[in-house]
Design an enzyme around this catalytic site. Structure first.
Site, PDB file in Angstrom:
ATOM      1  N   LYS A 161     -11.842  -1.527   8.188  1.00  0.00           N
ATOM      2  CA  LYS A 161     -12.200  -2.371   7.041  1.00  0.00           C
ATOM      3  C   LYS A 161     -12.991  -3.579   7.555  1.00  0.00           C
ATOM      4  CE  LYS A 161      -8.029  -0.953   4.480  1.00  0.00           C
ATOM      5  NZ  LYS A 161      -8.591   0.266   3.908  1.00  0.00           N
ATOM      6  N   PHE A 221       0.850  -1.182   0.000  1.00  0.00           N
ATOM      7  CA  PHE A 221       0.000   0.000   0.000  1.00  0.00           C
ATOM      8  C   PHE A 221       0.893   1.241   0.000  1.00  0.00           C
ATOM      9  CE2 PHE A 221      -3.067   3.074   1.775  1.00  0.00           C
ATOM     10  CZ  PHE A 221      -4.063   2.895   0.830  1.00  0.00           C
ATOM     11  N   ASP A 274       1.820  -5.658   7.195  1.00  0.00           N
ATOM     12  CA  ASP A 274       0.636  -4.806   7.199  1.00  0.00           C
ATOM     13  C   ASP A 274      -0.573  -5.714   6.976  1.00  0.00           C
ATOM     14  OD1 ASP A 274      -1.499  -3.103   6.576  1.00  0.00           O
ATOM     15  OD2 ASP A 274      -0.204  -1.601   5.665  1.00  0.00           O
TER      16      ASP A 274
END
Length: 406
Positions: free
Chosen positions: A219, A122, A193
Site C-alpha cells: 500500500k 479488516f 495491524d
C-alpha cells in the site's frame, strides 16, 4: 499554462512526485490499496534478475546478502513506524503474520481466553483469529465490539487486544497509545495491524509500548502487488515466544540441518521459509523514497490534501455523504464518502483517469499519498467527480457490472 493550487507553492514534498512512475492523465487516489511504482524499481529488479541471480546464482545468498534481506528491509520499515532496529522483519503476507503473532501472544497469556477486536477491523484479521481459536481448541473466544466500545470491553478476561489502527473502510484512527495502555493495565497484550498506517501517518510502536504489529508492503510502502508484509515483536517478548510455523529460517542454525527445532534469538524466529528475494528486493528498493523524508511532513500534507478534498466534495458533490471522521486527527490518509450508486460512480471516475476504489455496500474510498499527489490534483479530481454526478454519466451498464476486484 499549468494550473497550480496555492498550497503547492510551499510544498516540501513536491519534488518527490518525480520519483514515481505515474501514467499521464491519471490522478491516483488509491495508494491505500496499491501504491504507485517508484521509478527506479524496474532497474533495480532487472539488476537483481540479470546480475545477482543471473550471474552470481546461488552465491548471491552470501555475495549480495540475500539471506539478510528480510531483516534489512524490516529495519527500513521500522524507521517509519517507530520501531528500533532488530524488531521488524519483512516476510510472508499480512494474514500469515497475523496468525503468527496472535498465536505467539496467546501463548504469553495461557490462562486468558478472550481475543478482543472490533467490527471495523479488516476481515482477514478476524477470519484468522476465528480459525486459530478453533485450531487451538482451548476454549478461546473472539469478542468483536464496535470501535467506540473497545476501551470499555478491556477487562481481566482479555488475553489479546487485536486492532487495525486505521479503519480500511472509513479511515477512522484508533488511539494506539491509550488503548495499549488500557490493555496493559488489564494484563492483556496489544497487537496492531498497520496495513493502512505504515508510510501514511506517524506511528510510534515503541513509544506506545505495543507488543506486536503487522502490516503490508504494497500500500503506502509501494512495494508492488503482493509485496511481502512485515511484523514487529517488542524486544521484551522476542525470546519468550516462538512462531507456530517453525520453519527452517527461524532456526538458530538453518544450515546445520539439525532434526530438532531451536529458535534463533530475536525477531527472526518469526520467519518461516525461504525469503522471496525478487519481491523483497522490490520492496527494499521502493523504500528508498522515504530515506530523506520526515513522516511529520507526510502527515501534515496528508491532512492538508484530505481537508481540501472534503471541502471541495461537499461544495460540489452534494449527492455524497461523508463516511469518514470529520476531525483530521481522527482519520488516516484516506477519505470515504457514501453514495448509493458508489460502485458505478467509481467506475465512471476511473474511466476518466481518477482512480479510487469501492467497498461494499456504498463506500467510495479515496487515498492520499503525499509523496506523489498535489493539491491541484485534488481540485482537478473533484471537478471530474462533480461532472460525473451532475450528468449522471455513471448510469451506464458497463459501469454497473461488478468486476472480481472492487
Amino acid at each position: 499554462m499549468t494550473v497550480q493550487h496555492p498550497s503547492d507553492l510551499n510544498d516540501v514534498l513536491a519534488a518527490k512526485k518525480a520519483a514515481f512512475q505515474i501514467p499521464e492523465g491519471v490522478i491516483y487516489l488509491d495508494g491505500n490499496s496499491l501504491g504507485v511504482l517508484p521509478a527506479h524499481v524496474p532497474d533495480r529488479i532487472a539488476e537483481v534478475v540479470r546480475h545477482e541471480w543471473g550471474t552470481s546464482l546461488i552465491r548471491a545468498w552470501n555475495t549480495h546478502s540475500w539471506i539478510d534481506l528480510p531483516g534489512r528491509t524490516g529495519d527500513r520499515i521500522g524507521r517509519l513506524i517507530g520501531a528500533p532496529a532488530g524488531t521488524v522483519v519483512a516476510c510472508d503476507s499480512t494474514s500469515v503474520n497475523v496468525f503468527k503473532v496472535l498465536s505467539a501472544a496467546l501463548s504469553l497469556r495461557p490462562d486468558r481466553k478472550v481475543i478482543l477486536s472490533d467490527n471495523g477491523n479488516f476481515p482477514t484479521d478476524l477470519y484468522v483469529a476465528s480459525g486459530l481459536k478453533e485450531l487451538l481448541g482451548r476454549g478461546h473466544e473472539l469478542k468483536v465490539v464496535a470501535p467506540e466500545e473497545v476501551e470499555d470491553a478491556i477487562d481481566d478476561q482479555v488475553a489479546v487486544m487485536m486492532l487495525t489502527q486505521v479503519d480500511y473502510r472509513t479511515g477512522r484512527v484508533h488511539n494506539m497509545a491509550e488503548l495499549t495502555r488500557k490493555a496493559h493495565e488489564a494484563g492483556a497484550l496489544a497487537i496492531w495491524d498497520l496495513a493502512h498506517s505504515a508510510g501514511a501517518i506517524e506511528v510510534d510502536l515503541a513509544g506506545a509500548k505495543a507488543d506486536f504489529a503487522v502490516g503490508c508492503g504494497y500500500k503506502y510502502l509501494n512495494g508492488g502487488p503482493g509485496a511481502p508484509a512485515f511484523l514487529y515483536v517488542a524486544e521484551a517478548h522476542q525470546d519468550k515466544v516462538t512462531s507456530p510455523l517453525t520453519g527452517w529460517m527461524g532456526h538458530e542454525a538453518p544450515f546445520a540441518f539439525d532434526l530438532d527445532y531451536r529458535p534463533v534469538h530475536g525477531v527472526n524466529r518469526m520467519t518461516v521459509g525461504t525469503p522471496a528475494i525478487l519481491a523483497l528486493s522490490s520492496l527494499h528498493a521502493a523504500l528508498d523514497v522515504f530515506e530523506d523524508v520526515d513522516m511529520a511532513d507526510i502527515r501534515r500534507k496528508s491532512i492538508s490534501l484530505s481537508e481540501l478534498f472534503i471541502s471541495e466534495v461537499e461544495a460540489k458533490c452534494p449527492q455524497l455523504t461523508l463516511a469518514s471522521p470529520r476531525d483530521p486527527n481522527q482519520r488516516g490518509s484516506q477519505v470515504s464518502f457514501r453514495f448509493e450508486e458508489g460502485y458505478a460512480a467509481m467506475q465512471a471516475l476511473i474511466a476518466r483517469g481518477v482512480i479510487g476504489d469501492f467497498r461494499a455496500p456504498d463506500v467510495m474510498r479515496f487515498g492520499f499519498t503525499p509523496l506523489y499527489l498535489s493539491h491541484q490534483d485534488i481540485v482537478d479530481a473533484v471537478a471530474i467527480l462533480a461532472d460525473i454526478l451532475e450528468t449522471e454519466s455513471w448510469n451506464r451498464p458497463e459501469f454497473k457490472t461488478r468486476a472480481k476486484v472492487t
